[in-house]
Design an enzyme around this catalytic site. Structure first.
Site, mmCIF file in Angstrom:
data_model
loop_
_atom_site.group_PDB
_atom_site.id
_atom_site.type_symbol
_atom_site.label_atom_id
_atom_site.label_comp_id
_atom_site.label_asym_id
_atom_site.label_seq_id
_atom_site.Cartn_x
_atom_site.Cartn_y
_atom_site.Cartn_z
ATOM 1 N N LYS A 1 0.775 -1.158 -0.074
ATOM 2 C CA LYS A 1 0.036 -0.044 0.074
ATOM 3 C C LYS A 1 0.887 1.169 0.202
ATOM 4 O O LYS A 1 1.637 1.526 0.909
ATOM 5 C CB LYS A 1 -0.907 -0.118 1.330
ATOM 6 C CG LYS A 1 -1.814 1.243 1.348
ATOM 7 C CD LYS A 1 -2.749 1.127 2.322
ATOM 8 C CE LYS A 1 -3.515 2.398 2.471
ATOM 9 N NZ LYS A 1 -3.161 3.364 3.473
ATOM 10 N N ASN B 1 -8.860 2.740 9.552
ATOM 11 C CA ASN B 1 -8.232 2.357 10.682
ATOM 12 C C ASN B 1 -8.586 2.881 11.719
ATOM 13 O O ASN B 1 -9.284 2.475 12.841
ATOM 14 C CB ASN B 1 -6.595 2.557 10.630
ATOM 15 C CG ASN B 1 -6.126 2.050 11.773
ATOM 16 O OD1 ASN B 1 -6.296 1.001 12.285
ATOM 17 N ND2 ASN B 1 -5.083 2.872 12.305
ATOM 18 N N THR B 2 -8.641 4.455 11.734
ATOM 19 C CA THR B 2 -8.955 4.981 13.117
ATOM 20 C C THR B 2 -10.520 4.881 13.488
ATOM 21 O O THR B 2 -10.819 4.865 14.807
ATOM 22 C CB THR B 2 -8.503 6.396 12.830
ATOM 23 O OG1 THR B 2 -7.467 6.652 12.264
ATOM 24 C CG2 THR B 2 -8.712 7.384 14.240
ATOM 25 N N ALA C 1 -9.073 6.374 3.812
ATOM 26 C CA ALA C 1 -9.089 7.461 4.844
ATOM 27 C C ALA C 1 -10.465 8.377 4.645
ATOM 28 O O ALA C 1 -10.915 8.490 3.753
ATOM 29 C CB ALA C 1 -7.936 8.265 4.339
ATOM 30 N N GLY C 2 -10.739 8.705 5.943
ATOM 31 C CA GLY C 2 -11.659 9.913 5.998
ATOM 32 C C GLY C 2 -13.049 9.041 6.865
ATOM 33 O O GLY C 2 -13.828 9.744 7.363
ATOM 34 N N GLY D 1 -7.567 9.823 9.432
ATOM 35 C CA GLY D 1 -8.105 10.197 10.740
ATOM 36 C C GLY D 1 -8.802 11.263 11.107
ATOM 37 O O GLY D 1 -9.373 11.608 12.258
#
Lengths: 258, 258, 258, 258
Positions: B98, B208-209, B186-187, B159
């Site tokens: 990635k 992830n976050t 992301a987001g 994040g």
């Protein structure tokens, strides 16, 4: 574990669905089955309540073990709606009523004055009233104060599939009525709308067209069910705050090769 | 039935997750298990790739049967990213990477020039490249043309939990690249964001976050999984069109009491 | 009093306009006059720079006292754009150039790699470069760092009239580049879009289609001018914060009749 | 040329403003002057209508040549509102009344039932009623049908500065009531909000807090005035349609250097 209580009824599913507009009765049954809904709403003026045909929707739905939630769709006055509600109670032997009193035949938005009047009468008559409302916080609070078992503000006009056009108001209504069962009724078009409704802290959703008129109704029923479940879980799981700026999700120290 | 193919890899889940920021390793494992993800991304510079401790994240994840997707988080130049990718290939015996090349340490947005340079080198070196990109249609098309196995535009900064700030561009990217695996990376902050990404026709999401830092990570993992599944099903089920005006979901004829 | 400085140029108006797509030259002149713009951009490849016809747009605009801002519309590579810029400099005796390097002929979005390359060359060659960019904060920062006199992120694709599709990114760009002249270029469709751009703290806007293809171009030019002026004044006047809950604007004490 | 007629009144400005919350009376007068408003609304319960002090707001505003629009802010019932309206008529010798009947003291949203009741009484009593309403199309239509001279749906709660939270409903109201003077009342926070209201085809706006509590009220008054003017002009000028894809504003033929 996460059951929804409306009046004296306990629902295993937070999704309620309608029964009209399907290509045929079998698709309706399959889609409702896929949705997991136990409560299904039926417009009373469209069934012959006194002498239903053997294979009417009502029969089919009852055989499927569903709780019938009669509704007063198509009523423009409190008088009409109260009449239909009583017809439904007699014919279906239920105190449940989804109260709709609309103010026009194009947008099908509620007539607030007639709605409040009908709600008062029906609550006083012992009905378990689930009231279809607009997204006005004052009207929703009045419906709750009158004793409605659930208040159901719209996300967008019936059948529009626009989703939730005013999340701002829906949030205010939730905050003002922390203890009233609140259902987003109308406007939901797809799975993310269902998720969003639940993330706003709503107790459930009610929809019909989004499933019945999807290209593949049974698949869409499953989609909405997942969306609702995802939104409900997310609401309870406690989402991260929105931050305008990013925050690295991977630690920045110990970079290689720098 | 609805598997996702990226390069020579076939994924049973369309959800990819990260491994950092969890309260502890057990919660990480439980949340990843609940998410259903088979591919898990790990920042390479943060593990000691040459001599990992016995209970490192890598070991834990491998024991859990997960496919490791090493990432180049924290790299600011093509040179750095290529170095990390090669380190990862050697240590983990995988051609998967990635690719992240970021342009600042606050928003962690991609540096397009360095990203394209690194992508070209890594594709030429035989890597299966999943490229983290911004939501610029031209850049995404270039990454696809270079031979990246998947292109992963952001929904919002890493994040931030802002969701998809520019669905307009994401839709254009999907239309321009109908045959490239596209992942929203992301987001994503909650279940409805995941559903929305899939309803835009994206092939998967990576996050992830939103899970790791939720109040209850395992529940949020399940929430996101449902949201993604709902969005995917809705995309394939063919939603109703948005109509500005309502359309009665119950027939209007045969009204009672009128 | 509130002049805008770009390089060595001082503009009395924060509105820049284009010169193409008008019903006829007189409407163009009238609309530009109504807009109050002093700087007008002209696509260089469309005028015969070596031997312009007597009543060409260039002549008309110069007679009207406008500063010509030649642009490189239609260029797909740095090489092409640099060539056009030099042609313009020679023919028009100006160091001003609005740099456009696009990556496709449908959305006309910038090709970031070629754009940065061309910007570097032109800045090094002594041009006053106003660079049309996408809304990527990293790219915009690079353009500023290269020495561009103004950076001009798009609000939406050229000619789309979509307004500002990603105010989130435009806000980040403004915060990251507090001292660079920032112009919203492309996407503006109407007066409220112009106001919004200025309220985000941008230094100006550039547009063409919204005026040229409006039903009444001269009136729309005035509309945009007012919108921009309103947004600029509001930005400087310090707006009230957004509050989720209301606050009475009239004192609540001393109610009559209670 | 573009005057607004409400009942028997002709207004030269489409902007109406309030008179409360200013740092001091002089700033109020200067800001109202800068706004260009001729009609200024004053909460009646806050002035001593029977025996006003010599330099009361009412005197100041009248000396300034403004038309006073008394309002019933702070009234929770039809009875209260009718009483205040009659007090105002007697004391100020005007048939104008801005009717507010609110349902709570936090969001200050209208109580639709009481509002409709009061509107009927006041219209029957010969008042020129401008009715502050929520954004419910059915309620707004009823107010028009009752004979209100203007219907004034909110953009957002009073004093919130949120702008127009539900443009979807405001658009429906405009379409349903093409011949009724419609004013966006409450919620406007800045110039772009004012422009947007007018672009939706509304006949005017009424606001107070956005100006009175801005850091620089006089400048903000000018900002709002420009925003409104821009939006009005744009509405009449006929904006370009929104197109998802771009369209070159410069001709693509005859490219140089290709």
């Amino acid at each position: 574990a996460d059951a929804l209580t409306i009046g004296s009824y306990t629902l295993t599913s937070r999704l309620m669905v309608g029964s009209s507009g399907y290509p045929n009765p079998q698709v309706m049954l399959d889609a409702i089955d896929a949705s997991g809904a136990d409560m299904v709403t039926v417009a009373i003026r469209r069934v012959n309540v006194e002498n239903p045909a053997p294979e009417s929707h009502l029969d089919l739905l009852r055989k499927g073990g569903h709780t019938i939630l009669p509704n007063t769709a198509g009523c423009y006055t409190a008088r009409e709606a109260v009449l239909v509600a009583n017809l439904a109670r007699e014919a279906l032997d239920t105190d449940l009523i989804k109260l709709e009193v609309i103010g026009d035949d194009e947008m099908l938005m509620p007539d607030v004055e007639q709605l409040l009047k009908a709600a008062k009468t029906l609550v006083d008559d012992g009905f378990t009233v689930l009231a279809y409302a607009n997204d006005d916080p004052i009207t929703c609070r009045k419906l709750a104060d009158l004793g409605c078992a659930a208040v159901m503000p719209l996300g967008a006009p019936i059948g529009s599939g626009m989703g939730i056009v005013n999340p701002y108001n829906l949030r205010i209504i939730r905050e003002e009525l922390p203890d009233t069962p609140l259902i987003v009724d109308a406007g939901i078009g797809t799975a993310s709308d269902a998720a969003q409704a639940m993330e706003l802290g709503y107790d459930g959703i009610l929809l019909n067209t989004a499933i019945a008129e999807a290209k593949h109704p049974v698949d869409m029923a499953r989609a909405i069910r997942h969306g609702l479940e995802g939104g409900r879980l997310a609401y309870r799981a406690g989402r991260i705050p929105r931050r305008r700026y990013a925050k690295a999700s991977s630690p920045q120290q110990g970079r290689v090769g720098s």
